[in-house]
Design an enzyme around this catalytic site. Structure first.
Site, PDB file in Angstrom:
ATOM      1  NE  ARG A 128     -53.064  79.715  30.590  1.00 20.91           N
ATOM      2  CZ  ARG A 128     -53.445  78.562  31.238  1.00 20.91           C
ATOM      3  NH1 ARG A 128     -54.554  78.420  32.048  1.00 20.91           N
ATOM      4  NH2 ARG A 128     -52.643  77.565  31.296  1.00 20.91           N
ATOM      5  CE  LYS A 177     -47.064  58.640  36.903  1.00 23.21           C
ATOM      6  NZ  LYS A 177     -48.626  58.359  36.720  1.00 23.21           N
ATOM      7  N   GLY A 212     -46.271  73.359  30.503  1.00 22.75           N
ATOM      8  CA  GLY A 212     -46.149  72.467  31.886  1.00 22.75           C
ATOM      9  C   GLY A 212     -45.157  72.946  32.675  1.00 22.75           C
ATOM     10  N   GLY A 233     -50.498  70.496  27.951  1.00 19.86           N
ATOM     11  CA  GLY A 233     -51.094  69.221  27.167  1.00 19.86           C
ATOM     12  C   GLY A 233     -51.324  69.442  25.698  1.00 19.86           C
TER      13      GLY A 233
HETATM   14  P1  AMP Z   1     -44.247  66.067  34.618  1.00 19.75           P
HETATM   15  O1  AMP Z   1     -45.767  66.548  35.133  1.00 19.75           O
HETATM   16  O2  AMP Z   1     -44.100  64.565  34.054  1.00 19.75           O
HETATM   17  O3  AMP Z   1     -43.610  66.885  33.631  1.00 19.75           O
HETATM   18  O4  AMP Z   1     -43.274  66.022  35.972  1.00 19.75           O
HETATM   19  C1  AMP Z   1     -43.127  67.133  36.712  1.00 19.75           C
HETATM   20  C2  AMP Z   1     -42.676  66.626  38.030  1.00 19.75           C
HETATM   21  O5  AMP Z   1     -41.603  66.018  38.161  1.00 19.75           O
HETATM   22  C3  AMP Z   1     -42.268  67.866  38.854  1.00 19.75           C
HETATM   23  O6  AMP Z   1     -42.913  68.151  40.004  1.00 19.75           O
HETATM   24  C4  AMP Z   1     -40.714  67.311  39.461  1.00 19.75           C
HETATM   25  O7  AMP Z   1     -40.834  67.634  40.754  1.00 19.75           O
HETATM   26  C5  AMP Z   1     -41.178  65.825  39.305  1.00 19.75           C
HETATM   27  N1  AMP Z   1     -39.603  65.183  39.019  1.00 19.75           N
HETATM   28  C6  AMP Z   1     -38.550  65.750  38.244  1.00 19.75           C
HETATM   29  N2  AMP Z   1     -37.698  64.914  38.392  1.00 19.75           N
HETATM   30  C7  AMP Z   1     -37.955  63.961  39.122  1.00 19.75           C
HETATM   31  C8  AMP Z   1     -37.240  62.840  39.851  1.00 19.75           C
HETATM   32  N3  AMP Z   1     -35.709  62.548  39.737  1.00 19.75           N
HETATM   33  N4  AMP Z   1     -37.881  62.149  40.860  1.00 19.75           N
HETATM   34  C9  AMP Z   1     -39.199  62.383  41.240  1.00 19.75           C
HETATM   35  N5  AMP Z   1     -39.774  63.452  40.557  1.00 19.75           N
HETATM   36  C10 AMP Z   1     -39.140  64.244  39.854  1.00 19.75           C
END
Ligand code: AMP
Length: 416
Positions: free
Chosen positions: A36, A219, A373, A396
């Site tokens: 950064r 999610k 992210g 974000g």
């Molecule tokens: P996000 O912050 O919503 O982009 O989520 C990222 C996180 O989602 C990472 O730490 C991944 O390990 C987790 N992730 C990805 N695929 C899966 C899955 N099938 N089940 C549980 N966690 C997951």
């Protein structure tokens, strides 16, 4: 881009107050990743070359939640920057108390202010406390907003020009990111900000087609607005990661113990209907790596549907092939969110397989954008980052951009 940048103004003899994103990871006084800081160098050097002087400001860490520590002071960054530039960087220990140092500045000088978030009014976050009446809460919130204006006014008073080069905080209307623009005549974008807006903005508004978006991560609920907005823009939407299982369940598939947000199943159905009516290809996993537990040493099997007692932790090899074919034929690709639990080796092949396909897009004359992210972490880990057209610095912020939202730190800048 329709916003003014540093290139559009005369900087000779001017003091530029610049919001940078120096929110770097620090451990025991040592900067662990200087990406950064290096990212802001083009804007910093340009101002100095054009005969201006610089007052730099940024936040670091979350002092509002985790307290002020010796690892959240900007002094560490000021010293580091001084070494990088080979010239002094004057550190000011309170961002709201820099009049003397700023008055003493000459062309070519640099001042770095202490962490803006040491002042709670920078963010002006306000939650109702237990036992506080609505009236009391409203009054406290209003007072904090007034303090935020005062801080913004103070910061604005240091410069002739405000430059925002901190895309990572552009989705926040803080004193140093957006409110400051109300108290200074000229507000422009720095070069890092310009690059982010150009890539993300043109990808979403004027994509070269076919346009493929890849969404993953844990999610669905985090990405509701992104799915909804991107469906109106893309030719193909690819879903992977934990969020895919809510969609698969909505289609009546067995998902075992995989992540699922029951309250989003109707939304998932609606989105798939919307895709159909818009003629958007909507791709979901056709096979999965299922595990018997959430563990790096778990037993695994490749399955089309997840048996009871098992959970899907990555997309399977057929899905990687299916997704890679769609990605490679694209002229614009935007990717946000991993395809599986890539932090564990056994569940990383999906994410890295997609990463390889995305890396081919640029080589084939297309544009590939990694939208912040965890996908940025995955791309960096794969070593393929140099093969991408653009790796966003704002998690974000880039997500809100993809949602079609206006970012306060961007809209508040002067139009061309
Ligand atoms: P996000 O912050 O919503 O982009 O989520 C990222 C996180 O989602 C990472 O730490 C991944 O390990 C987790 N992730 C990805 N695929 C899966 C899955 N099938 N089940 C549980 N966690 C997951």
């Amino acid at each position: 881009m329709n916003k003014k940048t540093l290139r559009d103004i005369d900087l000779k003899g001017k003091k530029v107050i610049m919001r940078v994103d120096f929110n770097v990871p620090v451990k025991e006084g040592v900067i662990k990743d200087d990406t950064r800081i290096k990212g802001a160098l083009p804007s910093i050097k340009y101002v100095l070359e054009q005969g201006g002087s610089l007052i730099l400001m940024s936040h670091m860490g979350r002092p509002d939640e985790k307290g002020i520590t010796s690892d959240t002071t900007m002094k560490i960054v000021a010293d580091y920057l001084s070494k990088l530039l080979g010239k002094p960087v004057v550190f000011v220990a309170d961002c709201a108390n820099a009049d003397a140092e700023v008055a003493a500045m000459k062309a070519g000088d640099i001042v770095m202010l202490e962490n803006t978030r040491y002042h709670k009014e920078e963010q002006a976050k306000c939650k109702q406390k237990e036992g506080e009446s609505d009236e009391e809460f409203k009054a406290r919130k209003a007072a904090l907003k007034e303090q935020q204006k005062e801080l913004a006014k103070k910061l604005a008073s240091y410069g002739d020009i405000f430059c925002n080069d901190a895309f990572g905080t552009a989705h926040r209307a803080h004193a140093s990111t957006a409110v400051i623009t109300k108290y200074i005549d000229t507000s422009v974008a720095g070069f890092l900000m310009e690059k982010e807006i150009e890539y993300l903005g043109s990808a979403v508004e004027n994509p070269v087609r076919p346009f493929v978006a890849i969404l993953g991560g844990a999610k669905v609920s985090d990405k509701l607005a992104v799915v909804n907005n991107l469906l109106t823009k893309v030719d193909t939407l690819i879903i992977g990661g934990g969020m895919a299982y809510t969609f698969l369940k909505a289609l009546g598939k067995k998902i075992g113990n995989s992540l699922c947000e029951e309250d989003q199943i109707q939304y998932a159905k609606d989105m798939m209907e919307k895709a159909k009516s818009l003629g958007v290809k909507f791709l979901l996993p056709v096979d999965n790596i299922a595990a018997d537990k959430f563990d790096p040493e778990a037993n695994t099997q490749i399955v089309t549907e997840i048996p009871d007692g098992w959970m899907g932790l990555d997309i399977g090899p057929k899905t990687v092939e299916l997704y890679a074919d769609a990605i490679k034929s694209a002229k614009t690709v935007v990717w946000n969110g991993p395809m599986g639990c890539f932090e564990m080796e056994k569940f990383s092949k999906g994410t890295f397989g997609v990463c390889e396909a995305v890396a081919e897009v640029k080589a084939n004359g297309g544009i590939s954008i990694i939208g912040g992210g965890d996908s940025v972490a995955a791309v960096n880990k794969s070593g393929l980052a140099p093969k991408m057209s653009h790796v966003s610095t704002g998690g974000g912020a880039s997500l809100e951009f993809l949602e079609g939202k206006e970012l306060p730190g961007v809209v508040s800048l002067n139009d061309k």
